[in-house]
Design a protein around this motif. Sequence first.
Motif, PDB file in Angstrom:
ATOM      1  N   ALA A 144       3.014   5.356  11.432  1.00 41.17           N
ATOM      2  CA  ALA A 144       4.157   5.580  11.377  1.00 41.17           C
ATOM      3  C   ALA A 144       4.126   5.934  13.390  1.00 41.17           C
ATOM      4  CB  ALA A 144       4.866   7.080  11.377  1.00 41.17           C
ATOM      5  N   LEU A 145       3.558   7.145  14.097  1.00 40.08           N
ATOM      6  CA  LEU A 145       3.599   6.836  15.682  1.00 40.08           C
ATOM      7  C   LEU A 145       3.245   5.725  16.505  1.00 40.08           C
ATOM      8  CD1 LEU A 145       1.119   9.949  15.531  1.00 40.08           C
ATOM      9  CD2 LEU A 145       3.478  10.296  15.202  1.00 40.08           C
ATOM     10  N   LEU A 146       2.504   5.563  15.975  1.00 41.44           N
ATOM     11  CA  LEU A 146       2.245   4.315  16.743  1.00 41.44           C
ATOM     12  C   LEU A 146       3.219   3.450  16.208  1.00 41.44           C
ATOM     13  CD1 LEU A 146      -1.514   3.019  16.090  1.00 41.44           C
ATOM     14  CD2 LEU A 146      -0.569   3.651  17.772  1.00 41.44           C
ATOM     15  N   GLU A 147       4.498   3.356  15.948  1.00 44.15           N
ATOM     16  CA  GLU A 147       5.086   2.394  15.311  1.00 44.15           C
ATOM     17  C   GLU A 147       5.840   3.205  16.269  1.00 44.15           C
ATOM     18  OE1 GLU A 147       9.172   2.367  12.291  1.00 44.15           O
ATOM     19  OE2 GLU A 147       6.940   2.173  11.515  1.00 44.15           O
ATOM     20  N   LEU A 148       6.232   3.793  17.106  1.00 39.48           N
ATOM     21  CA  LEU A 148       7.101   4.316  17.923  1.00 39.48           C
ATOM     22  C   LEU A 148       6.989   4.827  19.068  1.00 39.48           C
ATOM     23  CD1 LEU A 148       8.791   7.775  15.823  1.00 39.48           C
ATOM     24  CD2 LEU A 148       9.853   4.958  15.923  1.00 39.48           C
ATOM     25  N   VAL A 149       5.165   4.628  19.538  1.00 38.27           N
ATOM     26  CA  VAL A 149       4.673   4.603  20.980  1.00 38.27           C
ATOM     27  C   VAL A 149       4.928   2.968  21.049  1.00 38.27           C
ATOM     28  CG1 VAL A 149       2.935   4.643  21.715  1.00 38.27           C
ATOM     29  CG2 VAL A 149       3.407   6.494  20.320  1.00 38.27           C
ATOM     30  N   ARG A 150       4.522   2.319  20.499  1.00 37.39           N
ATOM     31  CA  ARG A 150       5.016   0.322  20.737  1.00 37.39           C
ATOM     32  C   ARG A 150       6.282   0.176  21.066  1.00 37.39           C
ATOM     33  NH1 ARG A 150      -0.118  -0.998  16.708  1.00 37.39           N
ATOM     34  NH2 ARG A 150      -1.947  -0.915  18.205  1.00 37.39           N
ATOM     35  N   ASP A 151       7.440   1.077  20.819  1.00 40.33           N
ATOM     36  CA  ASP A 151       8.639   0.258  20.249  1.00 40.33           C
ATOM     37  C   ASP A 151       9.521   0.797  21.370  1.00 40.33           C
ATOM     38  OD1 ASP A 151      11.134  -1.246  20.388  1.00 40.33           O
ATOM     39  OD2 ASP A 151      10.294  -1.633  18.129  1.00 40.33           O
ATOM     40  N   ASP A 152       9.700   0.781  22.512  1.00 36.82           N
ATOM     41  CA  ASP A 152      10.629   1.946  24.033  1.00 36.82           C
ATOM     42  C   ASP A 152      12.003   2.062  23.141  1.00 36.82           C
ATOM     43  OD1 ASP A 152       8.451   2.956  25.073  1.00 36.82           O
ATOM     44  OD2 ASP A 152       8.807   1.272  26.750  1.00 36.82           O
ATOM     45  N   GLU A 153      12.547   0.774  22.513  1.00 37.87           N
ATOM     46  CA  GLU A 153      13.777   0.764  22.021  1.00 37.87           C
ATOM     47  C   GLU A 153      14.348   1.224  20.842  1.00 37.87           C
ATOM     48  OE1 GLU A 153      17.704   0.523  22.336  1.00 37.87           O
ATOM     49  OE2 GLU A 153      16.658   0.346  23.336  1.00 37.87           O
ATOM     50  N   ARG A 154      13.613   1.094  20.007  1.00 39.08           N
ATOM     51  CA  ARG A 154      13.113   1.446  18.423  1.00 39.08           C
ATOM     52  C   ARG A 154      13.394   3.392  18.755  1.00 39.08           C
ATOM     53  NH1 ARG A 154      13.049   0.491  12.947  1.00 39.08           N
ATOM     54  NH2 ARG A 154      11.495   2.268  12.022  1.00 39.08           N
ATOM     55  N   ARG A 155      12.655   3.583  19.505  1.00 38.28           N
ATOM     56  CA  ARG A 155      12.465   5.174  20.001  1.00 38.28           C
ATOM     57  C   ARG A 155      13.573   5.155  20.143  1.00 38.28           C
ATOM     58  NH1 ARG A 155       8.111   5.263  22.834  1.00 38.28           N
ATOM     59  NH2 ARG A 155       9.246   5.259  24.807  1.00 38.28           N
ATOM     60  N   ARG A 156      13.933   4.629  21.288  1.00 38.00           N
ATOM     61  CA  ARG A 156      15.040   5.736  21.839  1.00 38.00           C
ATOM     62  C   ARG A 156      16.445   6.101  20.901  1.00 38.00           C
ATOM     63  NH1 ARG A 156      13.717   2.922  27.490  1.00 38.00           N
ATOM     64  NH2 ARG A 156      11.757   3.526  28.014  1.00 38.00           N
ATOM     65  N   ARG A 157      15.639   4.813  19.667  1.00 34.60           N
ATOM     66  CA  ARG A 157      17.782   4.304  19.043  1.00 34.60           C
ATOM     67  C   ARG A 157      17.786   4.856  18.175  1.00 34.60           C
ATOM     68  NH1 ARG A 157      16.686  -0.204  17.986  1.00 34.60           N
ATOM     69  NH2 ARG A 157      15.874   0.003  16.174  1.00 34.60           N
ATOM     70  N   MET A 158      16.994   5.542  18.231  1.00 37.41           N
ATOM     71  CA  MET A 158      16.768   6.419  16.467  1.00 37.41           C
ATOM     72  C   MET A 158      15.877   7.646  17.139  1.00 37.41           C
ATOM     73  SD  MET A 158      12.520   4.744  14.600  1.00 37.41           S
ATOM     74  CE  MET A 158      12.831   6.123  13.299  1.00 37.41           C
TER      75      MET A 158
END
Length: 421
Positions: free
Chosen positions: A332-346
């Motif tokens: 789950a951490l890697l998912e957000l680390v790797r996807d900048d747009e997803r992380r910012r949207r969330m």
Amino acid sequence: MKISFLLHNAYGIGGTITTTFNLAQALADRHEVEIVSVLRHRERPNFALDPRVSLRPLVDLRHEKEHPLHLRPARVFPAAEYRYGQYSELTDQRIGACLAQTDAEVVIGTRPGLNVHLARQAPEHVVRIGQEHLTLDNHSPRLRTALRRAYRRLDVLTTVTEADAACYRRKMRLPGVRVEALPNSVPDPVLPSADGTAKVIVAAGRLVPVKRYDLLIEAFAPVAAAHPDWRLRIYGKGEEQARLRQLIEDLGLSDHAFLMGAAAPMEAEWVKGSIGATAANFEPFGMTIVEAMRCGLPVVSTDCPYGPGEIIEDGTDGRLVPVGDREAMSAALLELVRDDERRRRMGRRALENARRFGPVPVVEQAERLIDEAMAARGTARQGAPERGRIQRALVSQGFAARDAAYAVASGALHTVRRGNR
């Protein structure tokens, strides 16, 4: 209206202290508010207290730790309560006198033992509100048995989650007591929210085993290996500090994971990160989750009882993973680390969704509960339909009998062990 909070130790550090200060500050906009701290061990509180809220200690441990009455065990504060060893005949007397002389219309207890004092010793004209910051299932059978006797004298009992409120309604027999969830509140942020660009994961809380910072550090290791420019910052202090520092060294993470010490307030540290994280085995609410979300961070959390699942919408403003699952936490951490747009949207959704834990909605709910409790004093309380009332009574009596049996068995075992020493 004057509202008084009865708090264990306002001069320490912890979630109950934080949320009590937050609620007291919000209520002070329209009411006279005081916090009565049973214990005091230092000159000033660790957390800043709104000057409109008065603070009054009852027992100053700097001068009264060896008071003859403080060396005698408490009789009112329940022996099965976690903090029992810190209470005494002196605290019994001081709390009893404080309640007998209070000029507050409403007194709010903030832990089980203090709720017992409130239920047994507050004058009849005072509206008695007990707060539960843990969970019913977290209490021992012996403590639950003691609470059943005392809590019937409360007007309102609040829990921090809907799940725990439902548990109290089902397992406890509290006729006439309003049981309702009242979440902890977090002040409105004063700093610009995080923008999701910093390559930092932030965690905060007491460094104790139940928080499972060891699992979080282990889950971060694959993140650091794949993305060495990311960092993990853990804020807090506690008994696990030395062990966690050694774990960081053993995993070769000394340049990536850091024990930052305690920080209060945490807002300035949350906004320096892009992801919040908690790996706890048990979380009655999840104050740090809300704090992180209110600063614009999506949070990766274990889906432990009871709080995280009522705060985080999985996949929308954060991620929920199974308790104790290091691989799932790491993924789950890697998912957000790797996807900048997803992380910012969330992160933007976290900021929006966490507004329900702001001072205004929480204080409005608290005031409604107080007003309705005061109104109920002057009117007859309507009971539930007879069949539903009887069914609920039978269910709660079953849990009461079970707890009483466990309590007796536990007491007998303790006696046998003491006799064999």
